[in-house]
Design a protein around this motif. Sequence first.
Motif, PDB file in Angstrom:
ATOM      1  N   PRO A  93     -42.307-120.020 -29.715  1.00 28.51           N
ATOM      2  CA  PRO A  93     -43.591-119.514 -29.227  1.00 28.51           C
ATOM      3  C   PRO A  93     -44.256-120.458 -28.244  1.00 28.51           C
ATOM      4  CG  PRO A  93     -43.722-120.070 -31.559  1.00 28.51           C
ATOM      5  CD  PRO A  93     -42.298-120.165 -31.171  1.00 28.51           C
ATOM      6  N   GLY A 151     -36.365-117.766 -29.929  1.00 29.56           N
ATOM      7  CA  GLY A 151     -37.080-117.147 -31.052  1.00 29.56           C
ATOM      8  C   GLY A 151     -36.186-116.167 -31.770  1.00 29.56           C
ATOM      9  N   SER A 155     -34.496-117.155 -35.646  1.00 31.54           N
ATOM     10  CA  SER A 155     -35.107-116.462 -36.773  1.00 31.54           C
ATOM     11  C   SER A 155     -34.118-116.116 -37.869  1.00 31.54           C
ATOM     12  CB  SER A 155     -35.765-115.165 -36.299  1.00 31.54           C
ATOM     13  OG  SER A 155     -36.853-115.465 -35.489  1.00 31.54           O
ATOM     14  N   SER A 160     -33.873-109.656 -34.682  1.00 33.98           N
ATOM     15  CA  SER A 160     -34.344-110.624 -33.691  1.00 33.98           C
ATOM     16  C   SER A 160     -33.236-110.963 -32.720  1.00 33.98           C
ATOM     17  CB  SER A 160     -34.816-111.892 -34.387  1.00 33.98           C
ATOM     18  OG  SER A 160     -35.815-111.600 -35.309  1.00 33.98           O
ATOM     19  N   PHE A 246     -39.645-111.235 -32.062  1.00 37.24           N
ATOM     20  CA  PHE A 246     -40.641-111.874 -32.920  1.00 37.24           C
ATOM     21  C   PHE A 246     -40.900-111.108 -34.219  1.00 37.24           C
ATOM     22  CE2 PHE A 246     -43.158-109.746 -29.629  1.00 37.24           C
ATOM     23  CZ  PHE A 246     -44.185-109.131 -30.329  1.00 37.24           C
ATOM     24  N   TYR A 249     -41.959-113.560 -37.097  1.00 37.78           N
ATOM     25  CA  TYR A 249     -43.052-114.498 -36.867  1.00 37.78           C
ATOM     26  C   TYR A 249     -44.338-113.973 -37.480  1.00 37.78           C
ATOM     27  CZ  TYR A 249     -40.386-117.460 -33.773  1.00 37.78           C
ATOM     28  OH  TYR A 249     -39.467-118.322 -33.281  1.00 37.78           O
ATOM     29  N   PHE A 254     -47.135-115.964 -34.284  1.00 34.66           N
ATOM     30  CA  PHE A 254     -47.168-114.583 -33.806  1.00 34.66           C
ATOM     31  C   PHE A 254     -48.262-114.433 -32.757  1.00 34.66           C
ATOM     32  CE2 PHE A 254     -49.002-110.353 -34.004  1.00 34.66           C
ATOM     33  CZ  PHE A 254     -47.895-109.588 -33.719  1.00 34.66           C
ATOM     34  N   PHE A 257     -47.044-115.545 -29.428  1.00 36.86           N
ATOM     35  CA  PHE A 257     -46.208-114.540 -28.768  1.00 36.86           C
ATOM     36  C   PHE A 257     -47.057-113.420 -28.196  1.00 36.86           C
ATOM     37  CE2 PHE A 257     -42.392-116.035 -31.141  1.00 36.86           C
ATOM     38  CZ  PHE A 257     -41.559-116.144 -30.054  1.00 36.86           C
TER      39      PHE A 257
END
Lengths: 355, 201, 365
Positions: A93, A151, A155, A160, A246, A249, A254, A257
């Motif tokens: 992020p 990201g 994850s 993702s 994301f 997240y 978050f 993002f």
Amino acid sequence: MSPELLSWMSPELLNWVVIPAVKTAVILAIVLTIVAYATLLERKVLAYIQARVGPNRAGPKAILQPLADGFKLMSKEDLVPDGAMRFLHLLAPILIMVPALAIFAFIPMGDTTTLFGLLEEPVPIFVADLNVAVLFVIGFAGLGLYGVVLGGWASNSKYSLLGALRSAAQIVSYEVPQALALIGVLVLAGSMSLVRIVEAQREMGVWFAFPGFLAFFIYFVCGVAETNRNPFDLPECESELVNGYFTEYSGVKFALFYMAEYANILVVSCLSTILFLGGWLPPFPSLAVWQHLPSLPLFWFLAKVFVFIFFYIWVRATFPRYRFDQLMGLMWKWMLPLALANLILLALVKLWLLK
Amino acid sequence: MSQNPPAGNPPAPAAVKKPGQPEWQDAAANPRAAALKAAFGGRVLDAKTYAGELTVWVEGAAVAEICARLKAEGYTYLVDIAGIHQPKVADKPFALSYLLHHWDTNGRLRLKVEFADGVEVPTVTGVWKTANWMEREAWDLLGIRFAGHPDLERILTWEGFNGHPLRKEFPIEGIDTGAAIYPDTYPEGGGPVKPKETPHA
Amino acid sequence: MLDIQELEINMGPQHPATHGVLRIILKLDGEKIVGARPVIGYLHRGTEKIFESQTYSGNVPHTDRLDYTAAATSNHAYCGAVEKLLGIEVPRRARVVRVILDELQRIASHLIWLGTHALDIGAMTPFFYNFREREYILDLFEEFCGARLTLHCMKVGGVYDDLPPGWIEKLQRFIEVFDKAVWDYEDLLTGNRIWKQRTIGVGVISPEEAIDWGLTGPPLRGSGVKWDVRRALPYEIYPELEFDIPVGRNGDTYDRYLVRMEEMRQSSRILKQCIQKLEPGDVVAKGVRVLRPKPAEVYFSVEAPKGELGYHILSDGTDKPHRVKVRPPCFVNLQVLPALVKGHLVADVVAVIGTLDIVLGEIDR
């Protein structure tokens, strides 16, 4: 502020550290405020297009809604999925937010200002006027991809990962026609400095959107792809990949993002304004009538930017989503030849009409 | 209910036509049933109609063969397969109802198969693709096995579920599935649900 | 991770586009689908078991919970099956009211379908436009029976009560609004290049295959088979009504979309005719009190918004059914999903799920 107040500082310190730092702080504050309120604008405009009311609870006219959103996201637990690469998960992020904000260092929102006469010497309303600013902007915009890919990768989630893959596929599709569209503008302006590009439009007396309408169109379409927005929101499309890169997240990450998306919209809108709509210049800058009116650079600039942001929201409300093979087909089969044709066209225009 | 008109209004029933429940009627003369009987002989057991619906009882082992023939005759659409548990029928406690649809005539035909517990019925997945999930459902909920089914797994309950819920002996309160959410209601080690102790008694 | 050739992903049971709790195990090669296996049962509530423990009339509310986006047609199919079992004659006014409710329900269900289908493909706005019109229908339902979603609006032998005063005028107003609104939806989608690219040629099924898979409703008609329970096995007053059965040509997602759009217009056409045919009279058959049918077996089906919805009832001489087997159209239609998505991309899975118009309440029962 009088010069005496600052006289204890050496001119080097003043010109190279203090003034840029103050400008950076001011521009960051402005940008982040606009980004926050762009979210509200989006929600309101979408709501009105979709025959509903939209947010209307936090403060009068929901004016506190971005604050409420921010507080909510910051108070949320920051979850990291099991098996995720913690460092990259944190880095992503930041990697997407920092380049988006860094671009604003090169974006001139106006030529100079005296802050309504407060300053004796006019100060330029931008942090840096780089002579290769366009290259920097393209480069920084490309950096945002690392945030997306990392990201998605870090994850440890298949959704993702698919989102990250799509993002990579998308960026190789839109960057080429986008860069070619920009080269057209560079041909017209004869410079890579964003300030010079605006000045060139003033000198020619016409916005580049008119001779370069094809480039403008291509840049606009690619801008939608760059900001991952409908109809090109494939890396994060909710109905297929939950939330794409994301998905995993939460909390502040978050929020980063989320804000980065709007910061990118702002970047693309600012660049479109500067490159094609004459930046802080009024419409048809060569008209004599503008001599008698105050120049209002910030007003013109922000007005055009918001028209762009509105367009992005409007597009989102109207179109379904492309499939990712269709996006690549569109970009490679239509936009790329169009961008090449446009480059030749603009070179000819420059050669014969504008000389 | 037709037999017991409401006591409250004695003069009315004369005017209203009594709704009467239809009766089962023998359908040996029905051309479709007769044709089946002619083709398959003793394997077609009986034919009756009820409320205009033709039901033909056939032998379990012959059902796939009969279905294949009927499909060739135009019954290309299998509407449904219903599994039935009928514990009161001592020797044949399970039954399957195949409902077939004829595209040209819009006529429907029910094939009924009755069989003992544990008997495998030949699958009709080779005749109609749509039979796949229907047979899986009959296996899952009633424990009817289909011989030759390509993928006979539980469909509505989960893999490893113990029991077949639509069998009559399965308690409607459910059974202990191993997920002991309420240990005071669901006894350890399975078995029927304990009667709930009412706290306000 | 780099060595993985086929990526297996679990789409659902918690996923925004699986319309409830459908789970699909997808095998992917890149984004291309190599295999798909729907896993259902996450919403299994044992409705068929419950049916066996309640009286014939007591079962009607449970039918609401099967296809909860189209409770009226669910009620209708069950009540129709019990009426067939017992030979009950439904009064004419009740028949017309039932058709009105069915067709309103069809429009409401198709509106949900259109909204969610478009949302899955990324068009956000039709969803809200559709729900605006659906709200009218729910208001009409609420005024008629007090409920908006799980209606329980029919009973064995007819409907519970007569239409409230002023209801027909409101219905007429709705039809006027709706006839214009359908064109609004079409303006947003039908000619849209992206919509066409996303739906034309996606999830194609031939008429023969469609019949073999047992598809009914719009998925069957989208393949060009002109078959509708309302015409093939007519019930209530449908034989007297004039309406067309729209059919597609290519059997793809776009054709199924067009079929459903046209069906909504035809439903509105039916509603107009029904208003003309409403005559004063009873709305429930006389003498339907305790239902205790002799042993028998019947099947009755209606054209639900999703396809042929049938109830298969076995009676055993008591006041509770021996067995009630539902023939849910979604259960049968969903089965074809692996065949439709094979070779397509992940993005097409959501388009195909949307075009099959599934409701998990009915699939899992």
